[in-house]
Scaffold this motif. Structure first.
Motif, short mmCIF file in Angstrom:
data_model
loop_
_atom_site.label_atom_id
_atom_site.label_comp_id
_atom_site.label_asym_id
_atom_site.label_seq_id
_atom_site.Cartn_x
_atom_site.Cartn_y
_atom_site.Cartn_z
N UNK A 112 0.81 -1.22 0.00
CA UNK A 112 0.00 0.00 0.00
C UNK A 112 0.84 1.27 0.00
N UNK A 113 2.08 1.19 0.47
CA UNK A 113 2.96 2.36 0.51
C UNK A 113 4.40 1.86 0.35
N UNK A 114 5.29 2.71 -0.16
CA UNK A 114 6.68 2.29 -0.38
C UNK A 114 7.50 2.34 0.91
N UNK A 115 7.07 1.57 1.90
CA UNK A 115 7.74 1.53 3.19
C UNK A 115 7.81 0.09 3.68
N UNK A 116 8.79 -0.18 4.54
CA UNK A 116 8.97 -1.50 5.14
C UNK A 116 9.15 -1.33 6.64
N UNK A 117 8.35 -2.04 7.40
CA UNK A 117 8.54 -2.07 8.85
C UNK A 117 9.55 -3.14 9.22
N UNK A 118 10.58 -2.74 9.93
CA UNK A 118 11.62 -3.66 10.40
C UNK A 118 11.44 -3.82 11.91
N UNK A 119 11.16 -5.02 12.35
CA UNK A 119 10.87 -5.29 13.76
C UNK A 119 11.78 -6.42 14.21
N UNK A 120 12.58 -6.18 15.23
CA UNK A 120 13.54 -7.17 15.73
C UNK A 120 13.21 -7.48 17.18
N UNK A 121 12.97 -8.75 17.47
CA UNK A 121 12.64 -9.20 18.82
C UNK A 121 13.75 -10.10 19.35
N UNK A 122 14.33 -9.71 20.48
CA UNK A 122 15.29 -10.55 21.19
C UNK A 122 14.58 -11.23 22.35
N UNK A 123 14.82 -12.51 22.52
CA UNK A 123 14.16 -13.26 23.60
C UNK A 123 14.89 -13.03 24.92
N UNK A 168 5.11 11.86 -2.70
CA UNK A 168 4.19 11.51 -1.63
C UNK A 168 2.78 11.35 -2.21
N UNK A 169 2.13 10.23 -1.86
CA UNK A 169 0.73 10.03 -2.23
C UNK A 169 -0.14 10.33 -1.03
N UNK A 170 -0.84 11.44 -1.11
CA UNK A 170 -1.78 11.81 -0.06
C UNK A 170 -3.18 11.73 -0.65
N UNK A 171 -4.13 11.11 0.05
CA UNK A 171 -5.43 10.87 -0.58
C UNK A 171 -6.12 12.16 -1.03
N UNK A 172 -6.77 12.06 -2.18
CA UNK A 172 -7.56 13.19 -2.66
C UNK A 172 -8.76 13.39 -1.74
N UNK A 173 -9.20 14.62 -1.66
CA UNK A 173 -10.30 14.96 -0.76
C UNK A 173 -11.49 15.43 -1.59
N UNK A 188 -5.58 26.01 5.96
CA UNK A 188 -4.77 25.53 4.84
C UNK A 188 -5.63 24.70 3.90
N UNK A 189 -5.21 24.59 2.64
CA UNK A 189 -5.97 23.78 1.70
C UNK A 189 -5.67 22.30 1.96
N UNK A 190 -6.55 21.45 1.45
CA UNK A 190 -6.47 20.03 1.74
C UNK A 190 -5.33 19.33 1.01
N UNK A 191 -4.65 20.00 0.11
CA UNK A 191 -3.48 19.41 -0.56
C UNK A 191 -2.19 19.88 0.08
N UNK A 192 -2.27 20.50 1.23
CA UNK A 192 -1.08 21.02 1.89
C UNK A 192 -0.03 19.93 2.08
N UNK A 193 -0.44 18.78 2.60
CA UNK A 193 0.53 17.71 2.87
C UNK A 193 1.22 17.24 1.59
#
Length: 1013
Positions: free
Chosen positions: A126-137, A572-577, A950-955
């Protein structure tokens, strides 16, 4: 470490302070109870869902369900249209729990390297990002005698740099990681970052360097510094009202030596004793790849992940398996009651038991049973103690689930004039009644539906705390099954009332530990609490007992490794309003997002707490609190139960300049949820019993503010910088107790009529609904609401303010191990004007975020604080600049000097550096996709846009804006708006400790007591 809140389970600490979302969240909010006008999770009902009624930590992270989030399809921006009276579909029956669970899926694949490192991969494009989660026991339960707090201390050390990475924050923040954080709890240590796809190699290289090449960078200086930071973290938690209860409850439930008895933060003595020799042995024993689960979630597939993980982690040798200990629940031989006094505003009764571990057959039934007892808004304890006999201002119950045991706890905040013995008797009676009769099927259905609905809504994130990577990693680490969240939900759906009753009988039918915390003098010392329990008879090893050689860093392990390059990010893809107008003129805005089947609706009114005259402070907020407490056709209990059946959440908030009512609903149940929502907004009854009850709750909130160090500082600061009669001054308070006590139902009705009206309203919607479906539902529920004949009222926020001048005002708060500092002044800024972003970026350089100069100096270099932040409040009227921190008491004056020195030097002696410019411009641009990942984040951004005009396309324009800001503009903004001249300095602390220090500042001191505020 645990959260010190009196109203919820104890959470692990998040050990990094992150920069705020400039694009979507208000800086330094000044409403005492609501974070800001744009925050989505807000108000009493939402507080119940997200704090009070969390059935357990694992119920949100592990029992949590999330949809596999599809790509977010932006809708075409439309011209404003008028709603027509299209027939509204009939209100549907609430979606059954089985349907919710069927929609839940987090598909994944796993692989394991030869060295034992297990990786989970979940693809979500859905977005060009990756969550990196590291768990040590490894967590606090693994700590030996004399070394409590060491796992958490080590988590801090692992952020301090490795053999090939000087600083773990700078490269990641520059690459756009949001957040970059870590936490420690009983069972694990984790690290999280969510990065643009092109920065994944950088994140993996750094995590592998932390895992395999750490010790060559750990020095005595680094250990000493982080030891001080952690000790200040402990002081900060202990300094809060009820801050010592976490220690007392664990010590009352568990014997000395039980792995879950001592706190994650540990004792001061054990932290003092930690040595470099400990660091080396602890690392070697616990941090091998075979003790790790790595989760990659987002814009990644298993083939790509396998190659990258093998490249970066494959050569790290296997280590010893983490030693596991027996840690069973403990049954007390007989009921135990402990009474302690503390600097608290009201008596709180805690009743607690230990329970089974997470895979025990009773674990899920207990989570739901405790939710029914005191988690639901319609819970047994609410109905009897808050709405019924009205002896309490709030109640809660939950199961705080751990791997090997759970903590089952209920609590009652007794009204200041309430009978403590009666409150305790009612608590015990309602608990016994639930055990004797069991829950009803209706209670069970409402509890499980609400849990599943909250789960879906809270897990839009691929990474970070609570994201899908965390859910999968915890399931695999604790149970051997990354799909365990599904098993828990399916167990929940299969529960019967008899199952819940039987589990509650087995575990709550045993002797309880009861802690009663009463107002009075603090007699216990938090510095001596939280440890193993027999420190007086055990000599802690001395630091570096093995000799001077241990004070030197270990030799480098392996060749140098350069940091990988980071690929560019796309637009950046910000949803249209889309915009529309109801037939009565109410503006409607919709950002359609189809990622999860939920819709978030915010109805805002141009009001806020600033509408109160100075002599009526607290009136508007009290009225807003009452909106969910009964309508002309529904009781408060009716409203609560209908929300729960629908899986909806309705809450209200009086922010500083905007009053907001929110509803979050499952898409299938949007129509009936809006009908309930409209009744709450339009038709409050203000029944005398409800008014009396809410007045008592607000009085309790005011009393809490007057015992909290941050609350005291905020009340004093507002009056000093704005003047006592200014609307913003009293907006920084929870209200005036005498004013609240005098309010009548007629006052509340008049306040509602004046400010909650359609010609002051706007509706903003984000979520899985089309405008074609939304408008008829809104037209039916709000379209016939007509404005009164009287002109719409206006707020008076442009008042004369006092001339700024330097001053030092101190509020004496005895027995405070930390001092709360608030420094600032008014600025000439009002609302929003183009170009203000350069001020935001200048503030980020000096005081906002973990890499700011103030944070690096006072925390990372000096170790005097756990955290410090600065910002300019987002207001339509005159905005203030403020720095806030809590510092160790014996460094109060030194900290004030250090803050002022850093600020005076920027930019005259220390202009912004090229590295800082890159971090706050390009780094922010790279991090924007992760700042608008959830419906709540998008809703917050749109509401702030409306607040500031501000207008809705500010972001969407932010990347271009940030990239157009250079060093000269940042320096000029710092010089013009962030200089510390004419600062008002407020200190809240123990006069006996801090007065001699403050006298060295050569400033006149004004001393206040809480009664003066």
């Amino acid at each position: 470490m645990g959260n010190t809140s009196v109203a919820g389970p104890k959470f692990s600490c998040a050990c990094r302070m992150q920069r705020c979302n400039r694009a979507g969240a208000v800086h330094l909010p000044i409403s005492p109870r609501a974070m800001d006008e744009t925050a989505f999770v807000r108000g009493k009902a939402c507080y119940r869902l997200h704090m009070k009624t969390k059935v357990a930590l694992r119920s949100l992270f592990l029992s949590a369900a999330a949809l596999s989030l599809a790509a977010c399809a932006s809708t075409r921006t439309m011209e404003p249209i008028s709603a027509t009276a299209t027939p509204l579909p009939a209100a549907a029956e609430p979606a059954p729990l089985a349907e919710l669970i069927d929609a839940v899926d987090i598909p994944y694949e796993t692989f394991t390297l030869d060295n034992g490192l297990t990786t989970i991969v979940h693809t979500d494009r859905k977005a060009p990002i990756v969550g990196v989660t590291v768990y040590y026991r490894v967590g606090s339960k693994n700590e030996p005698r004399g070394r409590t707090g060491f796992a958490h201390l080590f988590e801090h050390l692992m952020f301090g740099g490795s053999e090939n990475v000087d600083n773990f924050d700078k490269p990641l923040v520059n690459a756009g990681s949001t957040p970059t954080n870590g936490s420690t709890y009983y069972d694990r240590t984790n690290y999280v970052e969510t990065v643009p796809t092109g920065a994944l190699d950088l994140a993996l290289m750094m995590e592998s360097d932390r895992m395999g090449h750490l010790l060559g960078a750990v020095t005595q200086e680094g250990l000493d510094n982080q030891r001080s930071v952690v000790q200040n973290e402990k002081r900060q938690g202990d300094n809060q009202p009820y801050g010592l209860t976490r220690y007392a409850i664990a010590e009352g439930l568990l014997p000395v030596g039980h792995p879950y008895r001592h706190s994650t933060i540990g004792s001061m003595a054990d932290l003092d004793a930690a040595s470099l020799a400990d660091v080396r042995s602890w690392f070697a024993d616990n941090y091998g790849p075979n003790n790790v689960v790595l989760a990659l979630a987002g814009d990644i597939d298993v083939a790509t992940a396998r190659e990258k993980v093998q490249r970066w982690f494959g050569d790290i040798p296997r280590g010893p398996d983490v030693e596991q200990y027996e840690a069973d629940p403990v049954t007390l031989a007989a009921p135990v009651t402990q009474v302690m006094t503390d600097q608290v505003p009201q008596t709180v009764i805690y009743q607690a038991w230990t329970g089974p571990g997470m895979t025990h057959p009773d674990a899920t039934a207990l989570q739901v049973g405790m939710y029914i007892l005191g988690g639901l808004a319609s819970s047994r304890l609410d109905n009897e103690l808050v709405r019924g006999e009205e002896v309490a201002t709030s109640v809660s119950a939950y199961s705080n689930q751990q791997e090997q045991i759970s903590f089952l706890q209920s609590q009652v905040s007794v009204k200041p004039d309430g009978d403590v013995a009666e409150a305790r008797a009612l608590l015990e009676r309602e608990t016994a009644r639930l055990l004797a009769e069991g829950p009803t099927q209706d209670e069970l259905d409402r509890a499980t539906t609400q849990i599943a609905s909250g789960t879906i809504g809270s897990l839009e994130r691929v990474g970070g705390f609570g994201g899908k990577g965390m859910i999968l990693a915890e399931g695999l680490l604790y149970t051997g099954d990354a799909d365990y969240y599904r098993e828990e939900l399916e167990r929940m759906a299969a529960l019967t009332p008899a199952d819940v009753q039987a589990a509650m009988r087995r575990w709550l039918g045993r002797p309880a530990f009861t802690l009663v915390v009463e107002p009075g003098e603090r007699t216990l010392d938090g510095g001596t609490m939280g440890g193993w329990g027999d420190e007086a008879s055990v000599a802690s090893p001395q630091p570096d007992a093995g000799g001077p050689a241990q004070a030197t860093a270990a030799p480098r392990d392996g060749p140098e490794r350069p940091l990988p390059d980071v690929a560019p990010v796309g637009d950046l893809t910000f949803p249209a309003v889309q915009t529309a107008t109801l037939s009565n003129g109410i503006e409607v805005r919709l950002a359609r997002r189809e990622a999860i089947p939920k819709v978030s609706v915010a109805m805002t009114f141009d009001a806020g707490s600033v509408v109160d005259p100075a002599d009526r402070a607290g009136t508007h907020e009290t009225m807003v609190d009452l909106l969910t407490e009964g309508t002309t056709s529904r009781s408060a209990l009716d409203i609560a139960t209908q929300q729960e059946k629908l899986g909806a959440s309705i809450n209200t908030s009086a922010g500083t300049e905007v009053t907001t009512a929110y509803v979050t609903a499952l898409t299938e149940n949007l129509v009936p949820s809006l009908e309930l929502f409209a009744d709450v907004v339009r038709n409050p009854s203000f029944a005398p019993d409800a008014v009396a009850r809410v007045k008592s709750q607000r009085a309790s909130e005011i009393a809490n503010q007057l015992t909290s160090p941050g609350g005291l500082a905020s009340r004093a600061f507002g009056q000093l910088v704005y003047g006592e009669s200014h609307p913003y001054a009293h907006a920084m308070t929870a209200g005036d107790a005498d004013v609240v006590a005098s309010l009548t139902p007629a006052d509340m009705a008049a306040e509602h009529d004046e400010w909650i009206r359609p010609d002051l309203a706007a509706i903003t919607v984000v979520g899985d609904v089309s405008m074609d479906d939304l408008l008829p539902a809104l037209e039916r529920t709000f379209g016939d609401w007509q404005a009164p004949a009287t002109p719409a009222p206006a707020r008076d926020i442009d008042r004369v303010t006092p001339a700024p001048r330097p001053r030092l005002v101190v509020v004496d708060r005895p027995n405070s191990p930390s001092s709360y500092l608030m420094l600032g002044r008014l600025t000439p800024l009002k609302g929003y004007e183009p170009g203000m972003e350069r001020i935001d970026l200048a503030n980020e350089v000096i005081g906002s975020g973990f890499l700011s100069r103030l944070m690096q100096d006072l925390r990372e270099t000096k170790g005097w604080t756990y955290g410090i932040g600065s910002g300019i409040a987002t207001l339509q009227g005159q905005r203030f600049f403020r720095v806030q921190t809590q510092v160790q008491a014996d460094r109060t004056a030194d900290s004030i000097r250090a803050i002022l020195d850093q600020m005076r030097a920027f930019p005259s002696a220390r202009p912004v550096t090229a590295e800082e410019v890159r971090r706050v411009t390009d780094g922010n641009v790279r991090g924007l996709p992760n700042e608008f990942e959830t419906n709540g984040q998008v809703l917050g951004a749109l509401l702030q846009n409306r607040l500031l005009g501000r207008d809705d396309r500010y972001q969407a324009r932010l990347p271009q804006i940030y990239r157009g800001i250079d060093a000269a503009q940042i320096d000029a903004a710092a010089r013009e708006y962030l200089s510390p001249e004419n600062f008002t300095i407020v200190v809240v602390g123990d006069r006996d400790t801090i007065e001699p220090q403050l006298e060295t500042l050569d400033m006149p001191i004004t001393w206040l007591s809480p009664d003066d505020l």
